[in-house]
Design a protein around this motif. Sequence first.
Motif: not given
Length: 631
Positions: A255-258, A364-368, A396-399
């Motif tokens: 995750r950190i690498e991503t 998969v819905s991810v709010p921005i 996903l939330d972090t991205l």
Amino acid sequence: MFHAQTTSLSSKLVRIGVALLVVALTSIGLTLWVTWQLEGGAASVNEAGRMRMQTWRMASEIQAGIAEDQRMARIAEFDQNLSLLEQGDPSRPLFVPWDPVVRSRFAAVQALWRAQRVGWVSGAAAQPDAILPSTHALVEAIDALVSAIEQQLAKLTAVLNLFQFVMMVLAIFAAVVMLYTGYLYVINPLSQLQKGLRRVEEGDFQARIEVDSKDEFGLVAQGFNGMAARLQDMVDGLEAQVHTKTQHIEAQRARIETLYDFSAFLAGVNSIEEMSRGFSQRLRTVMGADAVTVRWSDEANQRYLMLASDCFPQDLLAEERSLLAGTCACGSLLQEARTRVIPIQSAQAAPMRHCVKAGYESLVSVPIRLQSRLIGEIDLFYRKTVELSKDEAVLLDTLASHLASALEGLRASALEREAAVSEERALLARELHDSIAQSLAFLKIQVQLLRSAADKAQGPQMRVALDELDVGLKESIGDVRELLVHFRTRTNTDDIEAALQETLQKFRHQTGLLTELVVNGTGLPLPSDVQIQVLHVVQEALSNVRKHAHATSVALVVEKGQFWSFTVQDNGAGFAPDAALGSQHVGLHIMHERAQAIGASVRVSSQPGQGACVELRLPEHPVTTSAALAL
């Protein structure tokens, strides 16, 4: 908890020890008794031997005609010895080892003495023909008693020897019993326990000890087996925990690498289209999705515009490029919505019909979000049923947060550049208005005067107007060149001295005046943006010298230190500071404005005929506004 049992090791050892102790005490007691009997019998033999000697002594003394009192003393002594043998003396010790034979022999001695004592007392036995037979008889009776006692002592000695032999046998037997008992109950269990401990030390936590007793070592063996079982459980648990922790750390590393990869990508992109397209491509690869779309919402969250997509069908892309909120599962987020998995189940449901047609089963819905404001969403499409873990949802939330910050940064940078351009244009307009525009207005007036003089055929006035036009054009050309120099000024070095030297060189080439640069002290280098503002103020001061001072030399003095200062000193005509605020000296206003942009101050001092001095003093930590940065 230990409970005393009849089969415990201590009970076994106590029983064996008590038995051996009883046997030993019995043997010792018998040995002491026999020894006591031997000592007493030996003393009685000695005492009987004295009686035999006393008998011969009395016979000799009586034949020699001993006095009566001496004779009676010898008789009393014999009586005393005979009584001592009969009664014994424990203090010596002295006692006769009585048995029937010894008892009969002693009785014979007593009877014979009682029979002879009367004659010994009266002296009748003193006749030679009578004393010898009686003495021989008494001595023989005493000898028989001694022989009987010695025979009894010989039997006791044999018993003592037998006891000693038995004691030796018992000692050997006790040693064998103790060795066997020690091996059976102590050494062998300890050896088994030691072997088990060695196996545990080598890492074999499946080691067990066979429990074949219920004594203390049996309890220890049970405790060891329980400890080994618990250690095995702990090791298995630790291995499972280490495996789980390793997987967790590996997932965190991934995750950190991503996040690092996405952050590096977002930081190096300068356009929204390229950023959105690259983000969707990377996100699809990381999450293993079949397609990804990035949608941007308007201010009212009523319509979603597709910024970018990856592997999304072209027919759906054309239909959903601009999507009204609520018409599809995509673009129907509420302000409080979170990352979620939406199953695509029915082709009859209107919000899902396009996705079903494309073969997708999960969305998969991810709010921005930017802070608390919803600005868009990311949609990941799968042709299989998926479930998001907590870590994946957080990723996903972090991205999405990184994407929102990067997009907002691009927008802010664009607004900042637009504001900088506007400020630059405003400053350029102000510079043109304060310099060239006024010169052009003056030239317009001169042209009108020239036209009026030409209409009236006034030759002298025409020449005056032409001279004024010539002077005004030269000044306008000089202002234009000066503006070009100002707006081309840049500095990329930590030391402002080189830029100041270049500015003075251009000024000297333009005006022909003598210039001097004096730098004093040491200080931390000024930031590049602050240097630009300082150069503009210095150039404005030099421009005023060129326009109004009528000087022959100019000195620029720089004081480095905690507070930097820049002083422009000329030897021109000077002026009254109050009069410098008029329209003729608009450059002073410009210098004050630039100084305020970095928190500095400008002080002007001058007297008519004594030149002028313009000092720019910087604060300890000069800063620039966004407008100043644009310059």
